[in-house]
Write a protein that holds these residues in place. Structure first.
Motif, PDB file in Angstrom:
ATOM      1  N   LEU A  73       0.834  -1.197   0.000  1.00  0.00           N
ATOM      2  CA  LEU A  73       0.000   0.000   0.000  1.00  0.00           C
ATOM      3  C   LEU A  73       0.872   1.251   0.000  1.00  0.00           C
ATOM      4  CD1 LEU A  73      -2.611   1.628   0.325  1.00  0.00           C
ATOM      5  CD2 LEU A  73      -2.459   1.225   2.790  1.00  0.00           C
ATOM      6  N   MET A  74       1.871   1.283   0.876  1.00  0.00           N
ATOM      7  CA  MET A  74       2.751   2.442   0.949  1.00  0.00           C
ATOM      8  C   MET A  74       3.635   2.543  -0.299  1.00  0.00           C
ATOM      9  SD  MET A  74       1.748   3.978   3.544  1.00  0.00           S
ATOM     10  CE  MET A  74       2.974   5.279   3.519  1.00  0.00           C
ATOM     11  N   PHE A  75       3.975   1.417  -0.890  1.00  0.00           N
ATOM     12  CA  PHE A  75       4.725   1.422  -2.151  1.00  0.00           C
ATOM     13  C   PHE A  75       3.878   2.063  -3.247  1.00  0.00           C
ATOM     14  CE2 PHE A  75       6.073  -1.061  -6.034  1.00  0.00           C
ATOM     15  CZ  PHE A  75       7.257  -0.368  -6.231  1.00  0.00           C
ATOM     16  N   SER A  76       2.602   1.703  -3.278  1.00  0.00           N
ATOM     17  CA  SER A  76       1.689   2.275  -4.259  1.00  0.00           C
ATOM     18  C   SER A  76       1.551   3.781  -4.068  1.00  0.00           C
ATOM     19  CB  SER A  76       0.309   1.602  -4.142  1.00  0.00           C
ATOM     20  OG  SER A  76      -0.641   2.247  -4.949  1.00  0.00           O
ATOM     21  N   VAL A  77       1.437   4.208  -2.808  1.00  0.00           N
ATOM     22  CA  VAL A  77       1.349   5.641  -2.519  1.00  0.00           C
ATOM     23  C   VAL A  77       2.619   6.351  -2.980  1.00  0.00           C
ATOM     24  CG1 VAL A  77       1.247   7.347  -0.661  1.00  0.00           C
ATOM     25  CG2 VAL A  77      -0.254   5.351  -0.605  1.00  0.00           C
ATOM     26  N   GLY A  78       3.751   5.717  -2.767  1.00  0.00           N
ATOM     27  CA  GLY A  78       5.014   6.295  -3.218  1.00  0.00           C
ATOM     28  C   GLY A  78       5.085   6.445  -4.723  1.00  0.00           C
ATOM     29  N   LEU A  79       4.527   5.477  -5.444  1.00  0.00           N
ATOM     30  CA  LEU A  79       4.523   5.550  -6.904  1.00  0.00           C
ATOM     31  C   LEU A  79       3.729   6.757  -7.404  1.00  0.00           C
ATOM     32  CD1 LEU A  79       3.992   1.800  -7.913  1.00  0.00           C
ATOM     33  CD2 LEU A  79       6.047   3.173  -8.295  1.00  0.00           C
ATOM     34  N   GLU A  80       2.762   7.200  -6.605  1.00  0.00           N
ATOM     35  CA  GLU A  80       1.948   8.357  -6.982  1.00  0.00           C
ATOM     36  C   GLU A  80       2.526   9.671  -6.454  1.00  0.00           C
ATOM     37  OE1 GLU A  80      -2.361   7.886  -6.567  1.00  0.00           O
ATOM     38  OE2 GLU A  80      -1.986   5.832  -5.930  1.00  0.00           O
ATOM     39  N   THR A  81       3.652   9.583  -5.769  1.00  0.00           N
ATOM     40  CA  THR A  81       4.240  10.764  -5.124  1.00  0.00           C
ATOM     41  C   THR A  81       5.647  11.008  -5.675  1.00  0.00           C
ATOM     42  OG1 THR A  81       3.052  10.158  -3.103  1.00  0.00           O
ATOM     43  CG2 THR A  81       4.757  11.861  -2.906  1.00  0.00           C
ATOM     44  N   ALA A 138      -3.044   6.962   4.249  1.00  0.00           N
ATOM     45  CA  ALA A 138      -2.632   6.783   2.853  1.00  0.00           C
ATOM     46  C   ALA A 138      -3.706   6.063   2.053  1.00  0.00           C
ATOM     47  CB  ALA A 138      -1.317   6.007   2.793  1.00  0.00           C
ATOM     48  N   ARG A 139      -4.343   5.066   2.674  1.00  0.00           N
ATOM     49  CA  ARG A 139      -5.422   4.340   1.979  1.00  0.00           C
ATOM     50  C   ARG A 139      -6.588   5.283   1.678  1.00  0.00           C
ATOM     51  NH1 ARG A 139      -8.096  -0.693   2.086  1.00  0.00           N
ATOM     52  NH2 ARG A 139     -10.046  -0.399   0.956  1.00  0.00           N
ATOM     53  N   VAL A 140      -6.955   6.120   2.655  1.00  0.00           N
ATOM     54  CA  VAL A 140      -8.059   7.059   2.447  1.00  0.00           C
ATOM     55  C   VAL A 140      -7.715   8.052   1.342  1.00  0.00           C
ATOM     56  CG1 VAL A 140      -9.455   8.869   3.506  1.00  0.00           C
ATOM     57  CG2 VAL A 140      -8.871   6.829   4.811  1.00  0.00           C
ATOM     58  N   LEU A 141      -6.498   8.590   1.392  1.00  0.00           N
ATOM     59  CA  LEU A 141      -6.066   9.544   0.369  1.00  0.00           C
ATOM     60  C   LEU A 141      -6.072   8.902  -1.016  1.00  0.00           C
ATOM     61  CD1 LEU A 141      -3.085  11.226   2.255  1.00  0.00           C
ATOM     62  CD2 LEU A 141      -5.348  12.196   1.856  1.00  0.00           C
ATOM     63  N   ARG A 145      -8.483   9.655  -4.282  1.00  0.00           N
ATOM     64  CA  ARG A 145      -7.650  10.164  -5.383  1.00  0.00           C
ATOM     65  C   ARG A 145      -7.121  11.562  -5.054  1.00  0.00           C
ATOM     66  NH1 ARG A 145     -11.179   8.192 -10.705  1.00  0.00           N
ATOM     67  NH2 ARG A 145     -11.186   5.980 -10.164  1.00  0.00           N
ATOM     68  N   ALA A 146      -6.622  11.668  -3.821  1.00  0.00           N
ATOM     69  CA  ALA A 146      -6.140  12.964  -3.333  1.00  0.00           C
ATOM     70  C   ALA A 146      -4.656  12.937  -3.000  1.00  0.00           C
ATOM     71  CB  ALA A 146      -6.939  13.369  -2.091  1.00  0.00           C
ATOM     72  N   ILE A 147      -3.945  11.928  -3.504  1.00  0.00           N
ATOM     73  CA  ILE A 147      -2.528  11.771  -3.166  1.00  0.00           C
ATOM     74  C   ILE A 147      -1.704  12.987  -3.587  1.00  0.00           C
ATOM     75  CG2 ILE A 147      -0.436  10.481  -3.768  1.00  0.00           C
ATOM     76  CD1 ILE A 147      -2.060   9.107  -1.672  1.00  0.00           C
ATOM     77  N   ASN A 148      -2.048  13.591  -4.693  1.00  0.00           N
ATOM     78  CA  ASN A 148      -1.225  14.690  -5.220  1.00  0.00           C
ATOM     79  C   ASN A 148      -1.594  16.064  -4.653  1.00  0.00           C
ATOM     80  OD1 ASN A 148       0.464  13.126  -6.920  1.00  0.00           O
ATOM     81  ND2 ASN A 148      -1.212  12.941  -8.390  1.00  0.00           N
ATOM     82  N   ARG A 149      -2.542  16.121  -3.743  1.00  0.00           N
ATOM     83  CA  ARG A 149      -2.865  17.396  -3.119  1.00  0.00           C
ATOM     84  C   ARG A 149      -1.751  17.820  -2.172  1.00  0.00           C
ATOM     85  NH1 ARG A 149      -9.187  18.184  -2.105  1.00  0.00           N
ATOM     86  NH2 ARG A 149      -8.307  19.674  -0.647  1.00  0.00           N
ATOM     87  N   ARG A 153       0.844  15.512   0.291  1.00  0.00           N
ATOM     88  CA  ARG A 153       2.297  15.501   0.175  1.00  0.00           C
ATOM     89  C   ARG A 153       2.948  15.879   1.504  1.00  0.00           C
ATOM     90  NH1 ARG A 153       1.329  18.401  -4.809  1.00  0.00           N
ATOM     91  NH2 ARG A 153       2.426  20.237  -4.009  1.00  0.00           N
ATOM     92  N   VAL A 154       2.359  16.824   2.201  1.00  0.00           N
ATOM     93  CA  VAL A 154       2.901  17.220   3.500  1.00  0.00           C
ATOM     94  C   VAL A 154       2.778  16.073   4.499  1.00  0.00           C
ATOM     95  CG1 VAL A 154       2.605  18.755   5.487  1.00  0.00           C
ATOM     96  CG2 VAL A 154       2.490  19.682   3.173  1.00  0.00           C
ATOM     97  N   ILE A 155       1.614  15.429   4.534  1.00  0.00           N
ATOM     98  CA  ILE A 155       1.395  14.316   5.460  1.00  0.00           C
ATOM     99  C   ILE A 155       2.403  13.201   5.231  1.00  0.00           C
ATOM    100  CG2 ILE A 155      -0.200  12.434   6.036  1.00  0.00           C
ATOM    101  CD1 ILE A 155      -2.500  14.435   5.534  1.00  0.00           C
ATOM    102  N   LEU A 156       2.571  12.794   3.983  1.00  0.00           N
ATOM    103  CA  LEU A 156       3.461  11.681   3.667  1.00  0.00           C
ATOM    104  C   LEU A 156       4.919  12.034   3.935  1.00  0.00           C
ATOM    105  CD1 LEU A 156       1.703  10.522   0.388  1.00  0.00           C
ATOM    106  CD2 LEU A 156       1.634   9.386   2.608  1.00  0.00           C
ATOM    107  N   SER A 157       5.316  13.271   3.627  1.00  0.00           N
ATOM    108  CA  SER A 157       6.689  13.702   3.887  1.00  0.00           C
ATOM    109  C   SER A 157       6.950  13.810   5.380  1.00  0.00           C
ATOM    110  CB  SER A 157       6.952  15.051   3.215  1.00  0.00           C
ATOM    111  OG  SER A 157       6.706  14.988   1.832  1.00  0.00           O
TER     112      SER A 157
END
Length: 406
Positions: A73-81, A138-141, A145-149, A153-157
């Protein structure tokens, strides 16, 4: 064969419960992960006991599957970031992480002191308040489809920085426990902490500075193996490898997986890595959230004083993270700052890990352990609901992005 049949039946129950819980949640206009977690509570040992916890057959295999699921899941989120997007909010993310550690630590310490715990136990409890798990966020984001907001980006960083700070606090809390045999420690505590921090920083710098250049320059080498799926296979290998290294140096494995995704984000679209990863996520992702719910022991709610302690601890944990992280993100405006604070609120498996460490060190009684466990799980259930209410990407007019200070 009997063990295999039982395992397959239990996997069937977990997956079916995840789908039913997720479907009900979506029809109630709340995030599917909340429904999946509640489904785990129902099929777990404290309600229907369809997936019993016993000494002879612990659900270790489900723990492993759920851990693999959250890694992917986190790998997938990273691919979008993209790393460039992460660096863009680096300064604000650092502030969010620092204030998101200081404020919950002080709140947790005050609560533990008010409960009359000894000083060393107060510090361990305060450390449990600090932990942040962004797996559920990350799953909710991702679902929204809000990963790029900017908020995402602040949350993940900030989560990466938060993990390092939490690791140092945990190491410090363990070091000062009376049950910790200091005479067996070769290095002084301060030097040990310095080494841990240095390892983490070097690891992150190598991944974020040098590895992307290497990937951009030599990514065609991923096509050399004869298998037509070699780019995807090598990407999964990198994800698991960095997860292992992160875990070995004291960071959460999900941090390594997330960073692996960011490194590959620039070539992910070329090789359709996200599309290839999706079937794995659809199967393993829900297992993580159901297993999280299975850890909830509803019997603790029969003790009224313990229930009050859990409610107070959960409220303090949620509010303190919201205040600290929102203050760190105040330059983004009130709405975004609050959204970031909510997104950083779940304690999830990180809080559970700290609670387990505290129990093994004698820092927690059974009731104290149950309180921290329930606080970790309840914040993980509450945060997605409020986060989804604040993020309305569908049909929302996007605000203009402010200039970010890095």
């Amino acid at each position: 064969m009997e063990d295999v049949s039982r395992f397959l039946f239990q996997i069937f129950i977990i997956y079916l419960a995840a789908q039913v819980g997720g479907e009900i949640a979506l029809r109630l206009k709340i995030p599917s992960v909340v429904g999946e977690i509640f489904a785990g509570v129902l099929i777990g040992p404290s309600v229907f006991n369809w997936i019993p916890h016993t000494d002879t057959h612990p659900p270790l295999i489900f723990e492993v599957l759920s851990e693999i699921g959250v890694i992917f899941l986190m790998f997938s989120v990273g691919l979008e970031t993209r790393l460039s997007a992460v660096k863009e909010v680096g300064g604000i993310a650092f502030q969010v992480a620092v204030f998101g550690v200081i404020v919950p630590f002080l709140f947790g310490w005050a609560w533990a002191a008010g409960m009359a715990f000894p000083l060393t136990k107060q510090i361990f409890i305060a450390t449990a308040f600090v932990a942040t798990s962004v797996s559920i966020t990350a799953r909710v984001l991702s679902d929204l489809r809000a990963i790029n907001r900017v908020e995402s980006r602040v949350i993940l960083s900030a989560a990466v920085i938060d993990d390092i700070l939490a690791m140092l606090l945990l190491a410090s809390a363990i070091a000062i426990q009376p049950t910790n045999v200091q005479s067996t420690q070769v290095l002084p505590v301060w030097l040990h902490l310095t080494i841990l921090a240095t390892q983490a920083i070097i690891f992150i710098l190598i991944i974020t500075v040098f590895l992307p250049r290497l990937i951009r320059k030599h990514h065609r080498a991923m096509e050399v193996p004869a298998s037509p799926h070699s780019p995807f296979i090598l990407s999964i290998t990198l994800c698991l490898g960095l997860a292992v290294v992160a875990n070995e140096i004291g960071l959460a494995a999900i941090i390594g997986a997330f960073l692996a995704g960011t490194v590959l984000s620039e070539i992910g679209e070329e090789y359709k890595l996200e599309n290839q990863l999706r079937p794995l996520l659809l199967f393993l992702g829900p297992i993580f959230f159901v297993v999280t719910g299975m850890k909830v022991n509803v019997e603790v709610f029969q003790n009224f004083s313990l229930v009050l302690a859990i409610i107070l601890a959960t409220a303090l944990a949620f509010v303190s993270k919201l205040i600290g992280c929102a203050f760190g993100a105040r330059s983004l405006g009130t709405r975004r700052a609050i959204t970031i604070g909510i997104g950083m609120a779940p304690r999830g498996e990180v809080g559970i890990i700290i609670a387990a460490a505290g129990l093994s060190m004698g820092a927690f009684s059974e009731s104290g352990y149950a309180t921290i466990i329930m606080m970790s799980l309840l914040t993980s259930m509450i945060a997605p609901f409020f986060l989804a209410k604040r993020l309305h990407p569908k049909g929302e007019v996007q605000e203009s992005e402010p200039d970010l200070i890095t």
